[in-house]
Structure formats: structure tokens, C-alpha cells
Design a protein around this motif. Structure first.
Motif, PDB file in Angstrom:
ATOM      1  N   ALA A  42       1.017  -1.243   0.033  1.00  0.00           N
ATOM      2  CA  ALA A  42      -0.088  -0.079  -0.219  1.00  0.00           C
ATOM      3  C   ALA A  42       0.805   1.264  -0.111  1.00  0.00           C
ATOM      4  CB  ALA A  42      -0.870  -0.149   1.259  1.00  0.00           C
ATOM      5  N   LEU A  43       2.090   1.278   0.726  1.00  0.00           N
ATOM      6  CA  LEU A  43       2.884   2.439   0.766  1.00  0.00           C
ATOM      7  C   LEU A  43       3.462   2.606  -0.496  1.00  0.00           C
ATOM      8  CD1 LEU A  43       4.792   1.997   4.142  1.00  0.00           C
ATOM      9  CD2 LEU A  43       3.322   4.079   3.465  1.00  0.00           C
TER      10      LEU A  43
ATOM     11  N   LYS B  52       7.526  13.525  -9.022  1.00  0.00           N
ATOM     12  CA  LYS B  52       7.966  13.068 -10.411  1.00  0.00           C
ATOM     13  C   LYS B  52       8.748  11.470 -10.398  1.00  0.00           C
ATOM     14  CE  LYS B  52       8.620  17.380 -12.614  1.00  0.00           C
ATOM     15  NZ  LYS B  52       7.222  17.614 -13.251  1.00  0.00           N
ATOM     16  N   CYS B  53       8.453  10.942 -11.472  1.00  0.00           N
ATOM     17  CA  CYS B  53       9.078   9.744 -11.601  1.00  0.00           C
ATOM     18  C   CYS B  53      10.198   9.873 -12.637  1.00  0.00           C
ATOM     19  CB  CYS B  53       8.061   8.751 -12.379  1.00  0.00           C
ATOM     20  SG  CYS B  53       8.814   7.058 -12.716  1.00  0.00           S
ATOM     21  N   PRO B  54      11.327   9.847 -12.130  1.00  0.00           N
ATOM     22  CA  PRO B  54      12.638  10.212 -12.946  1.00  0.00           C
ATOM     23  C   PRO B  54      12.648   9.107 -14.224  1.00  0.00           C
ATOM     24  CG  PRO B  54      13.456  10.201 -10.897  1.00  0.00           C
ATOM     25  CD  PRO B  54      11.918   9.740 -10.798  1.00  0.00           C
ATOM     26  N   ALA B  55      12.079   8.184 -14.114  1.00  0.00           N
ATOM     27  CA  ALA B  55      12.238   7.056 -15.566  1.00  0.00           C
ATOM     28  C   ALA B  55      11.041   7.294 -16.221  1.00  0.00           C
ATOM     29  CB  ALA B  55      12.263   5.874 -14.741  1.00  0.00           C
ATOM     30  N   GLY B  56      10.060   8.250 -15.786  1.00  0.00           N
ATOM     31  CA  GLY B  56       8.816   8.401 -16.656  1.00  0.00           C
ATOM     32  C   GLY B  56       7.839   7.238 -16.881  1.00  0.00           C
TER      33      GLY B  56
ATOM     34  N   CYS C 188       5.969   5.905 -13.852  1.00  0.00           N
ATOM     35  CA  CYS C 188       4.673   5.831 -13.231  1.00  0.00           C
ATOM     36  C   CYS C 188       3.560   6.713 -13.782  1.00  0.00           C
ATOM     37  CB  CYS C 188       5.006   6.579 -11.572  1.00  0.00           C
ATOM     38  SG  CYS C 188       6.107   5.295 -10.943  1.00  0.00           S
ATOM     39  N   GLN C 189       2.687   5.957 -14.341  1.00  0.00           N
ATOM     40  CA  GLN C 189       1.490   6.795 -14.870  1.00  0.00           C
ATOM     41  C   GLN C 189       1.119   7.734 -14.252  1.00  0.00           C
ATOM     42  OE1 GLN C 189       0.779   5.390 -17.848  1.00  0.00           O
ATOM     43  NE2 GLN C 189      -1.058   6.475 -18.330  1.00  0.00           N
ATOM     44  N   ALA C 190       0.824   7.770 -12.946  1.00  0.00           N
ATOM     45  CA  ALA C 190       0.207   8.934 -12.367  1.00  0.00           C
ATOM     46  C   ALA C 190       1.016  10.105 -12.414  1.00  0.00           C
ATOM     47  CB  ALA C 190      -0.227   8.524 -10.850  1.00  0.00           C
TER      48      ALA C 190
ATOM     49  N   THR D 174       3.946   5.518  -5.739  1.00  0.00           N
ATOM     50  CA  THR D 174       3.970   5.601  -7.402  1.00  0.00           C
ATOM     51  C   THR D 174       2.745   6.570  -7.651  1.00  0.00           C
ATOM     52  OG1 THR D 174       2.920   3.543  -7.366  1.00  0.00           O
ATOM     53  CG2 THR D 174       5.171   3.307  -7.666  1.00  0.00           C
ATOM     54  N   GLU D 175       1.898   6.738  -7.026  1.00  0.00           N
ATOM     55  CA  GLU D 175       0.680   7.509  -7.596  1.00  0.00           C
ATOM     56  C   GLU D 175       0.973   8.859  -7.082  1.00  0.00           C
ATOM     57  OE1 GLU D 175      -2.534   5.786  -5.536  1.00  0.00           O
ATOM     58  OE2 GLU D 175      -3.076   4.180  -7.094  1.00  0.00           O
ATOM     59  N   GLY D 176       1.970   9.074  -6.553  1.00  0.00           N
ATOM     60  CA  GLY D 176       2.456  10.578  -6.365  1.00  0.00           C
ATOM     61  C   GLY D 176       1.735  11.288  -5.090  1.00  0.00           C
TER      62      GLY D 176
END
Ligand SMILES: Cc1cc2nc3c(=O)[nH]c(=O)nc-3n(C[C@H](O)[C@H](O)[C@H](O)COP(=O)(O)O)c2cc1C
Ligand code: SF4
Ligand code: SF4
Ligand code: SF4
Ligand code: FES
Length: 627
Positions: free
Chosen positions: A500-501, A560-564, A566-568, A506-508
Motif C-alpha cells: 500500500a505504501l 516526479k518519476c525520473p524514469a517516466g 509511473c503513470q500517475a 507511485t501514485e504521487g
């Protein structure tokens, strides 16, 4: 045909070997699961038909001698290079054809079988140099490998006991029964330094000595072929490609500890492996190599197969025993260890398929030769399922101590599509994610433990720059959470909360406090869980937190997801410098999130954007990026 004595076996072995050497050429068509799925059986059937039409084929009957001009066509087990399958190998030349289709067979017969020519387009092309590689030994995928366990996988017909016997099959068993005592067998295996290949790396000889010291009369040997790690297929390939080596290993183990019965535990999702193991058992029994009074020595051994339902936890030894006994597959506390109280309450040793398949090599060639491969504390070789974003994926076997760099770049050929290397996940759900700095680390039980990872059963996933490490930790956590048997609270509840964490991050929606909680919880799950599943489940989280902390911080601090990946957290953006104002993106956007005048730079309204990616896919000018 009954093989009643050591002499019978030796004679048959020599006869079958001589018969093999008589072939002008032997064509081995891979009939491992991967190649079968890609149509290799059609290739095999077409080859047999055409070679027969040319009057060249001899049915493979290695008990009868064959003529010099004959060509044998044989189905083999997996060659390891499944990505290039269906594979067709020619002996004795070692010529290897890749991605062979039924339509290629006529040309293969006319050019290669009849005229010894080579068909260029069927050769492997090294993606890094463009060079065409003719033989298997010259192929960079195979060149650096040392095949001990997999030595005959892809080289023999796994469904023909004579082929195994022709390659010194059952000679190690014969040696053990004729020349050795249980004590000298255990001594030899201990001296070889062999450690269990199922994940824990426990010294095999030591495990056997515990079971041997227990009173009889009833003891068991269990072969663990559950192989639940996602992406792993080492044990499956051995069972499919050389099933008799597993039976021979089980009998050697049985002799050493005083057992007369064994079980092979293989998941029902491995139908081909199970079919071949069943055939091997039936053939060994029919030839007197399994059953009563084996080779006239008074040694008895029988083997059963138990099909598992595919639960990861059933690979854990106490859960596996419960499953064989017909109970629900749940681990129990140890001690007592199975060597003392195992199957049906009797002393039992459990060994992994690969561990058992190594035994014949050690007995035939001596502990010293086996030990000459590997490192001081991790002897021999290890198979790995090389997967992910490398050029060459498949099953590899390397001496322990080879560096990750050599495996990923020399054997794997580096990353695909010019991607930059980022990490390697080693050891499956119990393992860890390592960085570029760890590339020169030797693949050795103890060295990997020092950096928070483990050899495990041999899963090796290579990841490039566009892989998100938080997402990777989440993937493995999702797997173990799903597979947790639920018996103990730290694992049952802890893995759920960890998942859950990770999902929240990953959802920001994560915070820096969540990272502290994540680490604390991971340590608690590790410390408080009953079995290895829970004890190692946090490893992917802990290693990613340790080596890729910046990436976690980018998710929680900057959203931000540096790898681009994470969809959200994806933000689609139109570069005004590149945009031609063609309006295509605005027309495909399902959310009407894109505005702009014709021939003018367009703009995305991030509040409305659904992050579907349709605009990016359609823009011919590469004006849309994720940032
Ligand atoms: C959750 C879990 C899953 C396991 N799965 C396997 C498996 O699929 N195959 C295997 O050989 N060992 C597996 N093991 C390790 C076994 O419990 C046991 O240590 C091993 O079979 C012993 O054989 P070895 O000494 O030859 O490695 C697993 C352990 C755990 C905790
Ligand atoms: S650690 Fe997990 S898998 Fe192991 S017994 Fe506890 S709940 Fe079951
Ligand atoms: S499709 Fe590309 S070039 Fe055309 S308007 Fe959209 S962003 Fe600009
Ligand atoms: S990603 Fe989808 S929703 Fe967002 S702007 Fe592009 S097309 Fe529209
Ligand atoms: S299944 Fe054919 S190479 Fe693996």
C-alpha cells in the motif's frame, strides 16, 4: 532390456556411444517449452520427413549400430537461447541455426544436410558487431559459459535413456554403488563445496550428514522442482532437457543418507517437464536402474512425482512436505529440520533440481575438478535465467564468481535499443536490486549477501534507464503479498501495508515520512516473519531504498518519476519549439485537453489530461514529451 550389473551398464554405454559416433551428422531440434511454443515440433516433423525422403535418416536406436552415411534427427531439451528459438544444432560441426521455421526445412536439407553448406540468414547475428556466427561455441551468448548442469541439455534426446547412457549416464550411480560407501559419498560432496542451488546456499554435504546420522529404517529424498520465482526456468529446463540426471542425483543422495524412496515436487504448470520426468522414471524402471536391487547391489530406490498447484510458498521445504502429505502448503517452524523429522515424520533431505543434477559430475570427475570452478566459498557453476532489457535473454550457466558485468554485457550483449544500464534485480522476489557500482561484484553467495541481495535460485532481470525502481519494488511486493500463505501476522499484514505504501508513492501521494515508515516496516517484516518468504520479501524494497533513494525522493518530494514510468506522475508536455500546429493531437485527445490554433504551438491542459498517451503516439514531429 534389463541392466543387471555394472558391467552391463558399461557395455551398453560404450555401445550407445559408438552408435552415436557413427552418425555422419546428428541434427538436434530444440523441443524445450519455448521452442515448442514457437513451432519447433513442426520443424522436427518436416526435417524427419524430408531427410527420410532423401533416404538418409536412421531412426534413433542407439542400441543398434548405424551406418556411416546416416543422419539422425533428434528432439532435444532447451539450449538456453530461447529468444532465438526454434534452434537447430548440427553435430559434430556445432553449426547453430536460429529462428528456424517449417518453411526453411527444404533449404536446410538441400544445402546443409546434403551439401554441408551454411545458410547465412539462419545464423545468429551479433547485434553489437553485425557479425554472423556459425557455431554455438563461437556465439557470444555461449562463449563465456561453462556448462556443468546444462552440459547435455540441448545435446541429448531427453526421452531416450540410451542417449543419456551414451553420455556416461548412470555411471556415477554405478561408481557410488560399486566403489563407495555412504560416508565416502558424503565426504566427496562436502569436499566439492557444493551449496544448495535452491536459494539458501546451504552446504549439501553437511545437510546430508545430518540426515545420514538419523536412525532409519525409513528416510526420503525430495527433489524440489517447484521453481516459483517469476521468470525463472532453470529447473524446468533441466527436468525437460536431462531428466535422468535428476533421477541419478536423487539415487546418489538416497544411497548417501540411507533412503529408499524419493519424491519429485514439480508444479503442474510444467507439463512438459513432468511428462519427461515420468518417461525417464518409467524407462529407468524398465531397465532395472530404478526399483529393486539396482545393478545387482541390493540398493533399492523408487521415485514418485507430486504435482504442485503453483503456490510460491510451496517451494519452502516444510510447506512442500505438507503439500506432499496432502495438507495445505504452509510452512511450519524449524527445528525440527526435515533432515531430522521430514516427510511422514521421517528424516528427509530436500534438494533443488540443479543441486541434484550436479552430483553426477562431481562423482564422475571428482570434487577437485568441480571446485576448480567458482570461488573459495561458492564452488562450481550456477545457472541464471537472464531476462529483462538485455540483448540476449535466456538460460545461462557460469562459474560462480563471474562478475555481473560479464554476465550482463559479455553474455547478455548489453542493453537493447541503445538503452543505458540502470540496475539488475537478482534472486527473484527474495533478492535485491543492484546498481552500476555493483557491476564488478562477483556472483557469489556471500558477496551478494553483503550488498543486500542474494544468488537465490537464479533469476537475473536487467533494467534500463526507463525502469522505475519504486515500481520494480512494488512489482515484487505485489507478488509476495499475493503469495503469502497468511499464517503469520508480520508477513500477512506487513506485505499488504508495504504494498500500500509503495502504491501510494507511485501514485504521487507519498511523503518523506512514508519512506521512514517503509524502511521500518520492511525491517520488522524481515525480523518477525516465520519463513523465508516473509523474511526476504522486503529485500527489493530495502535495496531500492538503499541504492535508489533519490528516485524515491523525486516521487515523494517533487511528485516526479525520473524514469517516466509511473503513470500517475507522467506529465505530457508539448514543446512549443517543435510543435508545428498540425492539430492531430487535439483531434485524438479523448479528454479535449489540447488546445491551439492551426499552425501555432499547441498546449496541454494538465488538469484535464488523462495521461493516455494517444497524442504522443500520433505526433509525427516528436513534439510531445513526458516530463
Ligand atoms: C518462499 C520460498 C520458496 C522457495 N522455493 C524454492 C523452489 O522453488 N525451489 C527450491 O529448490 N527451493 C526453494 N526454496 C528453498 C527450499 O526451502 C530449500 O531450501 C531448498 O529446496 C533446499 O535445496 P538445496 O539445498 O539444494 O538448495 C524456497 C524457499 C522459500 C522460503
Ligand atoms: S512468512 Fe509469510 S509465507 Fe511464511 S509462514 Fe508467514 S505468512 Fe506464510
Ligand atoms: S501533433 Fe505534434 S506537431 Fe501536431 S499540434 Fe500536436 S504537438 Fe504539435
Ligand atoms: S495524454 Fe491523452 S488525455 Fe492527455 S493530452 Fe494526450 S491525448 Fe489528451
Ligand atoms: S526452449 Fe529452445 S532454446 Fe530454450
Amino acid at each position: 532390456m534389463l541392466i543387471k550389473t555394472h558391467e552391463d551398464l558399461k557395455k551398453l554405454s560404450e555401445k550407445a556411444k559408438a552408435a552415436l559416433e557413427q552418425y555422419k551428422s546428428r541434427i538436434l531440434v530444440c523441443a524445450g517449452t519455448g521452442c515448442v511454443a514457437n513451432g519447433s515440433l513442426k520443424v522436427y516433423d518436416a526435417l524427419v520427413k524430408m531427410v527420410k525422403e532423401k533416404g538418409l535418416l536412421v531412426e534413433v536406436d542407439l542400441v543398434e549400430e548405424v551406418g556411416h552415411d546416416n543422419v539422425g534427427v533428434t528432439k532435444s531439451g532447451c539450449h538456453g537461447f530461447c529468444q532465438m528459438g526454434p534452434l537447430v544444432r548440427f553435430e559434430p560441426s556445432g553449426l547453430l541455426y536460429c529462428k528456424v521455421k517449417e518453411e526453411d526445412v527444404e533449404e536446410i536439407v538441400n544445402t546443409t544436410v546434403v551439401n554441408n553448406g551454411v545458410i547465412e540468414r539462419l545464423l545468429y547475428e551479433d547485434p553489437n558487431t553485425g557479425e554472423k556466427i556459425t557455431t554455438q561455441d563461437e556465439n557470444p551468448f555461449y562463449k563465456r559459459q561453462v556448462r556443468v548442469t546444462l552440459r547435455y541439455c540441448g545435446r541429448i534426446d531427453p526421452e531416450n535413456i540410451y542417449d543419456y547412457i551414451a553420455h556416461r549416464g548412470y555411471r556415477a550411480l554405478s561408481k557410488v554403488l560399486q566403489e563407495m560407501t555412504p560416508e565416502t559419498v558424503i565426504k566427496e560432496i562436502t569436499e566439492s563445496g557444493l551449496r544448495g542451488r535452491g536459494g539458501g546456499g546451504f552446504p549439501t554435504g553437511r545437510k546430508w550428514s545430518f540426515a545420514a546420522a538419523q536412525p532409519g529404517p525409513k528416510k526420503y529424498v525430495i527433489c524440489n522442482g517447484d521453481e516459483g520465482d517469476p521468470g525463472a526456468f532453470m529447473d524446468r529446463s533441466v527436468m525437460e532437457g536431462n531428466p535422468h540426471s535428476v533421477l541419478e542425483g536423487m539415487m546418489i543422495a538416497g544411497f548417501a543418507i540411507g533412503a529408499d524412496e524419493g519424491y519429485i515436487y514439480a508444479r503442474a504448470e510444467y507439463p512438459l517437464a513432468i511428462k519427461r520426468m515420468r518417461k525417464a522414471i518409467a524407462d529407468a524402471e524398465a531397465h532395472g536402474l530404478l526399483g529393486e536391487n539396482i545393478l545387482g547391489t541390493g540398493f533399492n530406490f523408487k521415485i514418485h512425482i507430486k504435482e504442485g498447484a503453483g503456490a510460491f510458498v510451496c517451494g519452502e521445504e516444510t510447506a512442500l512436505i505438507a503439500s506432499i502429505e496432502g495438507e495445505r502448503g504452509m510452512p511450519r517452524p524449524r527445528p525440527p529440520f526435515p533432515a531430522v523429522k521430514g516427510l511422514w515424520g521421517c528424516p528427509t533431505i530436500i534438494n533443488n533440481v540443479e543441486t541434484l543434477a550436479n552430483l553426477r559430475y562431481i562423482i564422475n570427475n571428482g570434487a577437485a575438478l568441480f571446485k576448480s570452478y567458482g570461488t573459495a566459498t561458492s564452488a562450481g557453476t550456477k545457472t541464471f535465467a537472464l531476462a529483462g532489457q538485455v540483448q540476449n535473454t535466456g538460460l545461462v550457466e557460469v562459474p560462480m564468481g563471474m562478475t555481473l558485468r560479464e554476465v550482463v554485457f559479455d553474455i547478455g550483449g548489453g542493453l537493447r535499443d541503445g538503452k543505458k544500464y540502470k540496475s539488475v534485480q537478482i534472486g527473484g522476489p527474495s533478492g535485491g536490486c543492484l546498481t552500476e557500482e555493483n557491476l564488478d561484484l562477483p556472483l557469489d553467495y556471500d558477496e551478494l549477501l553483503k550488498v543486500g541481495a542474494m544468488v537465490g535460485s537464479g533469476g537475473l532481470v536487467v533494467m534500463g534507464e526507463d525502469t522505475c525502481m519504486v515500481e520494480t519494488a512494488k512489482f515484487f511486493m505485489g507478488f509476495v503479498q499475493n503469495e503469502s500463505c497468511g499464517k503469520c501476522v508480520p508477513c500477512r499484514e506487513g506485505t499488504k501495508q508495504l504494498l500500500a505504501l509503495l502504491t501510494k508513492i507511485t501514485e504521487g501521494k507519498g511523503t518523506e515520512d512514508d519512506l521512514v515508515l517503509l524502511e521500518e516496516l520492511a525491517q520488522n517484516v524481515k525480523a518477525g516473519s516465520l519463513c523465508g518468504l516473509g523474511k526476504t520479501a522486503p529485500n527489493p524494497v530495502l535495496t531500492t531504498l538503499r541504492y535508489f533513494r533519490d528516485e524515491y525522493l523525486a516521487h515523494v518530494r517533487d511528485k516526479k518519476c525520473p524514469a517516466g514510468a509511473c503513470q500517475a506522475l507522467k506529465e505530457y508536455y508539448i514543446d512549443p519549439e517543435k510543435c508545428k500546429g498540425c492539430t492531430v493531437c487535439a483531434r485524438v485527445c479523448p479528454a479535449n485537453a489540447i488546445t491551439g490554433d492551426k499552425k501555432q504551438p499547441h498546449v496541454i491542459n494538465v488538469e484535464l489530461c488523462l495521461k493516455c498517451g494517444a497524442c504522443m503516439e500520433k505526433c509525427k514531429f516528436g513534439s510531445i514529451i513526458i516530463r
